[in-house]
Enzyme design. Structure first.
Site, short mmCIF file in Angstrom:
data_model
loop_
_atom_site.label_atom_id
_atom_site.label_comp_id
_atom_site.label_asym_id
_atom_site.label_seq_id
_atom_site.Cartn_x
_atom_site.Cartn_y
_atom_site.Cartn_z
N GLU A 20 1.15 -1.07 0.12
CA GLU A 20 0.08 0.50 0.11
C GLU A 20 1.05 0.99 0.11
O GLU A 20 0.48 2.67 -0.59
CB GLU A 20 -1.17 -0.21 1.46
CG GLU A 20 -2.01 1.40 1.35
CD GLU A 20 -2.93 1.47 -0.06
OE1 GLU A 20 -3.46 0.20 -0.35
OE2 GLU A 20 -3.07 2.09 -1.36
N LYS A 77 3.55 4.13 -10.48
CA LYS A 77 2.85 4.33 -9.19
C LYS A 77 1.92 3.43 -10.49
O LYS A 77 1.07 3.11 -9.80
CB LYS A 77 2.89 5.27 -8.49
CG LYS A 77 3.79 4.96 -7.54
CD LYS A 77 3.83 7.26 -7.13
CE LYS A 77 4.47 6.71 -5.91
NZ LYS A 77 5.01 8.70 -5.71
N1 HSE Z 1 9.57 10.67 -4.57
C1 HSE Z 1 8.09 10.27 -4.19
C2 HSE Z 1 6.70 11.43 -4.53
C3 HSE Z 1 7.93 9.86 -2.63
O1 HSE Z 1 7.04 12.57 -4.36
O2 HSE Z 1 5.74 10.95 -4.45
C4 HSE Z 1 6.47 8.67 -2.45
O3 HSE Z 1 6.30 8.01 -3.12
#
Ligand code: HSE
Length: 453
Positions: A147, A223
């Site tokens: 998650e 993501k």
């Molecule tokens: N480097 C990522 C961001 C950290 O700035 O969203 C969280 O996944």
């Protein structure tokens, strides 16, 4: 963890003792690891009440043992050898928060091979190597929970896999990188330059170890890969994603977008079409009045369009120490509840059972169908109609044409908003436009997303 029959012949009181505490080994005690330690300690009783058993950090692997001891004190065993945590018999679940796709992959696979559940916030690892990791986990009947890998504080994986399990999902779109959203907000609201805004994001612990992953859109694509797999029951197709970051974005276009009533956001979009799935990360214009345009700083937001629930939206911090810890610990609670339950009753790693995976293809860039913004430098303001006519000739539906507000040192600029058109058609039209005598410089194009139901 699936317990074999021999083990289950142990006397009952032994088995009850064995499930009393979930013993956690953690690899990495940086921003996320230290937040996880703090929240586990602070909310110990509430977490145990929810999990039905206590969750105890018993071992930590760290590169700097002195620094680690300063964080966890002497109640937790420390080692410099991550593989020891991954394979130690006193560890039930391994939390991997070290990052990277090299050694982290070996640790995770070793933990799985030793029958341990894994919790990780490592989106790069799963987007790139997830297929192999999940297959190994299925074989051993263990959970790999993640998650914290997507939009940290927002339980979006749970929302897609469980909350929206009844739905056919049409699209998922979101601001899923806190660093770039922070940079875009600072540039727009405070007039900071790109480098200064990035330095602030790094100082606040938002950025990846290699910040090019953030600013080039790669982190968001990791993501998005996970979101698309969970939304559509498709394999992880990171290598096929179209990825564009914010490094080529010009302040001029941020201002021109505002003039037209839009705001520029780095958006990840996964959309199901008849022939496949659009999987893309890029800076896009969203209407300034849209909720997505109000998502500022390091905040993230994800919208999901599904057939029964309709349009739903999820908002929260997209980066940060305890914000990520919140997700990591929620995964630990799930593991604590499901440990010992037969693997067939676990929530599938990517939302659908492996045999039911839908081998959807990612559509090529040319097939992506959206509206567009164009900024066309011209020699004279009266050439505005020539620009519109050229696009119309090339079958691009022109919705709005305007002259950009004058800016010092800039010649006249024609701004165009198109209706929905295939990228391939637009590319040909821009090529033709670029060759015209009226056009005084490189044409800039950005996609426009209405994010409507
Ligand atoms: N480097 C990522 C961001 C950290 O700035 O969203 C969280 O996944």
């Amino acid at each position: 963890m699936y317990r074999d029959p021999v083990e289950s012949l142990e006397p009952l009181h032994h088995r009850q003792a064995a499930i009393r505490t979930l013993r956690v080994g953690m690899i990495g005690i940086g921003t996320v690891g230290s937040g996880t330690f703090r929240v586990l300690a602070r909310n110990r009783a509430d977490i145990a009440a929810r999990a039905g058993r206590s969750i105890e950090l018993v071992m930590v692997a760290a590169r700097n043992l002195e620094r680690a001891a300063g964080i966890v004190g002497d109640s937790v065993a420390l080692t410099a050898d991550a593989m020891q945590v991954a394979t130690h018999p006193d560890v039930d679940v391994v939390v991997e928060v070290a990052g990277g796709t090299g050694p982290a992959r070996d640790w995770v696979l070793a933990a799985i091979a030793h029958g341990k559940h894994v919790v990780t916030a490592n989106k790069a690892l799963l987007a790139v190597h997830g297929a192999g990791i999940f297959a190994a986990a299925r074989e051993k009947g263990v959970i790999v929970a993640y998650e914290g890998a997507v939009a940290v504080s927002i339980p979006i994986i749970k929302a897609l896999r469980e909350g929206l399990a009844a739905n056919r999902i049409e699209w998922v779109a979101g601001i899923i990188n806190g660093t770039t959203n922070f940079i875009l907000s600072k540039m727009r609201d405070e007039g900071l330059d790109f480098a200064a805004a990035l330095a602030q994001a790094q100082a606040l612990g938002y950025a990846e170890a290699d910040p090019s992953f953030d600013i080039e859109g790669i982190d968001a694509a990791h993501k998005l890969t996970l979101l698309a797999a969970n939304a559509f029951g498709m394999p992880l197709r990171f290598a096929d994603a179209q990825v564009e970051g914010i490094t080529a974005l010009q302040g001029m276009d941020v201002a021109c977008a505002e003039q037209l009533g839009y705001r520029i956001k780095l958006l990840g979009v996964a959309r199901r079409q008849a022939a496949g799935v659009e999987l893309r990360v890029q800076p896009v214009l969203v209407p300034a009045t849209h909720l997505m345009a109000q998502v500022n700083g390091s905040m993230n937001a994800v919208m999901v369009k599904s057939d029964a629930a309709g349009l739903t939206m999820y908002y929260g911090a997209g980066a940060g120490s305890e914000q990520t810890a919140s997700a990591v610990i929620a995964d630990l609670v799930d593991v604590a509840r499901l440990d010992g339950v037969h693997a067939a009753q676990h929530v599938p790693h990517l939302g659908v059972h492996a045999h039911a995976t839908n081998a959807l293809a990612v559509l090529p860039r040319a097939a992506v169908h959206t509206s567009h913004y164009l900024r066309v430098p011209v020699h004279a303001v009266n050439q505005i109609q020539a620009v519109a006519a050229s696009l119309a000739e090339q079958k691009v539906p022109v919705r709005q044409v305007a002259l950009a507000a004058e800016r010092p040192g800039m010649g006249p600029q024609v701004l165009v908003l198109t209706g929905p058109v295939e990228q391939g058609t637009l590319d040909l039209a821009v090529h033709a436009l670029q060759a015209r005598a009226e056009v005084a410089g490189a044409v800039t194009t950005l996609r426009v997303e209405s994010l409507e139901g």
